[in-house]
Write a protein that holds these residues in place. Sequence first.
Motif, mmCIF file in Angstrom:
data_model
loop_
_atom_site.group_PDB
_atom_site.id
_atom_site.type_symbol
_atom_site.label_atom_id
_atom_site.label_comp_id
_atom_site.label_asym_id
_atom_site.label_seq_id
_atom_site.Cartn_x
_atom_site.Cartn_y
_atom_site.Cartn_z
ATOM 1 N N GLN A 58 -9.428 2.735 10.419
ATOM 2 C CA GLN A 58 -10.414 2.214 9.478
ATOM 3 C C GLN A 58 -9.930 2.325 8.038
ATOM 4 O O GLN A 58 -10.109 1.410 7.234
ATOM 5 C CB GLN A 58 -11.747 2.955 9.643
ATOM 6 N N VAL A 59 -9.324 3.455 7.715
ATOM 7 C CA VAL A 59 -8.899 3.689 6.333
ATOM 8 C C VAL A 59 -7.703 2.825 5.967
ATOM 9 O O VAL A 59 -7.709 2.166 4.922
ATOM 10 C CB VAL A 59 -8.604 5.186 6.084
ATOM 11 N N ILE B 103 -3.128 -0.935 3.430
ATOM 12 C CA ILE B 103 -1.815 -0.302 3.456
ATOM 13 C C ILE B 103 -1.350 -0.260 4.909
ATOM 14 O O ILE B 103 -2.127 -0.507 5.827
ATOM 15 C CB ILE B 103 -1.847 1.132 2.853
ATOM 16 N N ASP B 104 -0.117 0.051 5.108
ATOM 17 C CA ASP B 104 0.446 0.142 6.447
ATOM 18 C C ASP B 104 -0.060 1.409 7.148
ATOM 19 O O ASP B 104 -0.271 2.435 6.499
ATOM 20 C CB ASP B 104 1.972 0.168 6.322
ATOM 21 N N THR C 270 -0.945 3.907 -3.792
ATOM 22 C CA THR C 270 -1.458 4.163 -2.446
ATOM 23 C C THR C 270 -2.608 5.164 -2.496
ATOM 24 O O THR C 270 -3.641 4.974 -1.860
ATOM 25 C CB THR C 270 -0.328 4.701 -1.540
ATOM 26 N N LEU C 271 -2.431 6.229 -3.267
ATOM 27 C CA LEU C 271 -3.497 7.233 -3.389
ATOM 28 C C LEU C 271 -4.745 6.641 -4.042
ATOM 29 O O LEU C 271 -5.868 6.978 -3.661
ATOM 30 C CB LEU C 271 -3.011 8.442 -4.178
ATOM 31 N N LEU D 179 -0.357 5.611 5.698
ATOM 32 C CA LEU D 179 -1.443 6.599 5.728
ATOM 33 C C LEU D 179 -1.013 7.845 6.489
ATOM 34 O O LEU D 179 -1.313 8.972 6.081
ATOM 35 C CB LEU D 179 -2.716 6.006 6.338
ATOM 36 N N GLN D 180 -0.286 7.658 7.574
ATOM 37 C CA GLN D 180 0.204 8.816 8.330
ATOM 38 C C GLN D 180 1.145 9.659 7.470
ATOM 39 O O GLN D 180 1.077 10.895 7.505
ATOM 40 C CB GLN D 180 0.902 8.344 9.608
ATOM 41 N N TYR D 181 2.012 9.006 6.690
ATOM 42 C CA TYR D 181 2.907 9.734 5.787
ATOM 43 C C TYR D 181 2.110 10.513 4.738
ATOM 44 O O TYR D 181 2.422 11.665 4.443
ATOM 45 C CB TYR D 181 3.856 8.785 5.062
#
Length: 77
Positions: free
Chosen positions: A35-36, A42-43, A60-61, A47-49
């Motif tokens: 969802q986020v 973003i990819d 990104t933040l 988000l996982q990174y």
Amino acid sequence: MRDLPDDDSWLPQRRRAIGQRVRAERLRQNLTQDQVWQAARIDRRTLQYVEAGEEMKLGTLLRIAYVLEVPPSDLFG
């Protein structure tokens, strides 16, 4: 004003703290990573990174903070 340490060994700890705050807020809102990342445009891996405390860009933040409806300063602590 403080001088920076001679090396960047302090950076990973700070990045991990930001990632933990992102994850905690996402979970507090009962949102999935899917969802986020989709809402933030973003990819998935990005988000996982971020949540893992890897390198992250300010843009990104800002996107993540916007989607989570929190001030960016909340993520920085």
